[in-house]
Scaffold this motif. Structure first.
Motif, PDB file in Angstrom:
ATOM      1  N   SER A 136       1.922   1.090   0.547  1.00 13.78           N
ATOM      2  CA  SER A 136       1.151   1.606   1.676  1.00 13.78           C
ATOM      3  C   SER A 136       2.078   2.234   2.719  1.00 13.78           C
ATOM      4  O   SER A 136       1.767   3.285   3.295  1.00 13.78           O
ATOM      5  N   HIS A 167       3.325   5.619   1.382  1.00 13.44           N
ATOM      6  CA  HIS A 167       2.299   6.658   1.313  1.00 13.44           C
ATOM      7  C   HIS A 167       1.755   7.050   2.683  1.00 13.44           C
ATOM      8  O   HIS A 167       1.442   8.226   2.919  1.00 13.44           O
ATOM      9  N   THR A 168       1.628   6.063   3.570  1.00 12.12           N
ATOM     10  CA  THR A 168       0.980   6.334   4.859  1.00 12.12           C
ATOM     11  C   THR A 168       1.915   6.202   6.059  1.00 12.12           C
ATOM     12  O   THR A 168       1.615   6.706   7.135  1.00 12.12           O
ATOM     13  N   GLY A 169       3.028   5.471   5.870  1.00  7.03           N
ATOM     14  CA  GLY A 169       3.959   5.285   6.976  1.00  7.03           C
ATOM     15  C   GLY A 169       3.561   4.195   7.944  1.00  7.03           C
ATOM     16  O   GLY A 169       4.239   3.971   8.952  1.00  7.03           O
ATOM     17  N   THR A 170       2.471   3.493   7.676  1.00 10.76           N
ATOM     18  CA  THR A 170       2.010   2.413   8.559  1.00 10.76           C
ATOM     19  C   THR A 170       2.283   1.057   7.933  1.00 10.76           C
ATOM     20  O   THR A 170       2.220   0.893   6.712  1.00 10.76           O
TER      21      THR A 170
END
Length: 260
Positions: free
Chosen positions: A214, A217-220
């Motif tokens: 995660s 893919h999202t940086g969070t």
């Protein structure tokens, strides 16, 4: 050459396989682990049209899974070394408490882990020009959580070894890879069959690797995945250390000399 001597060597090692199921790990355990792990990875790759930074995703999983396997292996191996050196009785005939041995081994594992992860990350960067620390400082909480699970597996293996001795020593190498196919190390948990997904979500490693993907893919940072993994790891670690202490006391009552 003598056919009798050749057959003598053949039967000498053949009969060793009949000592117990743990002797058959090379024939059945390792092949099925490889088939499950890389077979599921292949199925995921075949069904996926595009995965962003695929080499980085795979290498990140490979490097960070070393934290779990090395953590479990180092703890079990530390105990086995006392067996091999015939030092088990000498060690525990001193005022050393079992909990002191536990914390001493954990400290050793931390030092060895820093060296292993650093070396592996540098090797991946030199050979493949990939930086597995792309996720930055966000990887540290998940790395710590992986280490806790590795220790839990290590103390579980040590619990069996301290009671049954050499006849189950292969568990030290086997235990770390047993959970790899269900931990979603290289592929999303959705690739697994439904029954396997239920088991996978009971493992803290599943939340860790899903969380790492995660981040990539999202940086969070997925806070809920992290805290669930920590809660499960603390539960398993407390249970396995308690089991090790219990099995140690039972083994000492029977006599530690029988293990050497």
């Amino acid at each position: 050459m003598s056919i009798h001597r050749i057959l003598g060597v053949y039967f000498r090692y053949l009969y060793v396989l009949r000592k117990g199921p743990q002797q058959l790990s090379d024939l059945f355990y390792w092949p099925i682990i490889d088939i499950l792990l890389w077979g599921l990875t292949s199925i995921w790759l075949q069904s996926t049209q595009h995965v962003h930074n695929l080499p980085l995703v795979l290498m990140t999983g490979l490097i960070f899974w070393q934290i779990t396997t090395r953590g479990s292996f180092d703890i079990a191996l530390s105990l086995l070394q006392e067996f091999w050196h015939r030092n088990l009785i000498n060690l525990f005939s001193t005022p050393l408490k079992i909990i002191e041995w536990v914390f001493g081994v954990i400290l050793l594992c931390l030092c060895k882990l820093v060296i292993t992860i650093s070396f592996g990350s540098i090797a991946v960067y030199i050979l493949y020009s990939l930086n597995v620390f792309t996720i930055g400082w966000q990887f540290i909480p998940f790395a710590c959580s992986l280490l806790l699970f590795g220790w839990a597996l290590g103390f579980f293996a040590a619990s069996l070894i301290i009671y049954w001795g050499h006849q189950v020593e292969a568990i030290a190498w086997m235990i770390g890879f047993l959970f790899a196919p269900f931990s979603a190390v290289f592929y999303p948990v959705e690739v697994l069959p439904t029954w396997a997904q239920t088991f996978a979500w009971c493992l803290p490693t599943t939340y860790i690797f899903e969380g790492m993907r995660s981040i990539l893919h999202t940086g969070t940072f997925p806070t809920h995945y992290f805290w669930i993994s920590i809660a499960l790891n603390l539960l398993y670690l407390i249970l396995t250390i308690s089991l090790f202490k219990h099995m140690f006391e039972k083994s000492r009552a029977k006599g530690l000399a029988r293990l050497e």
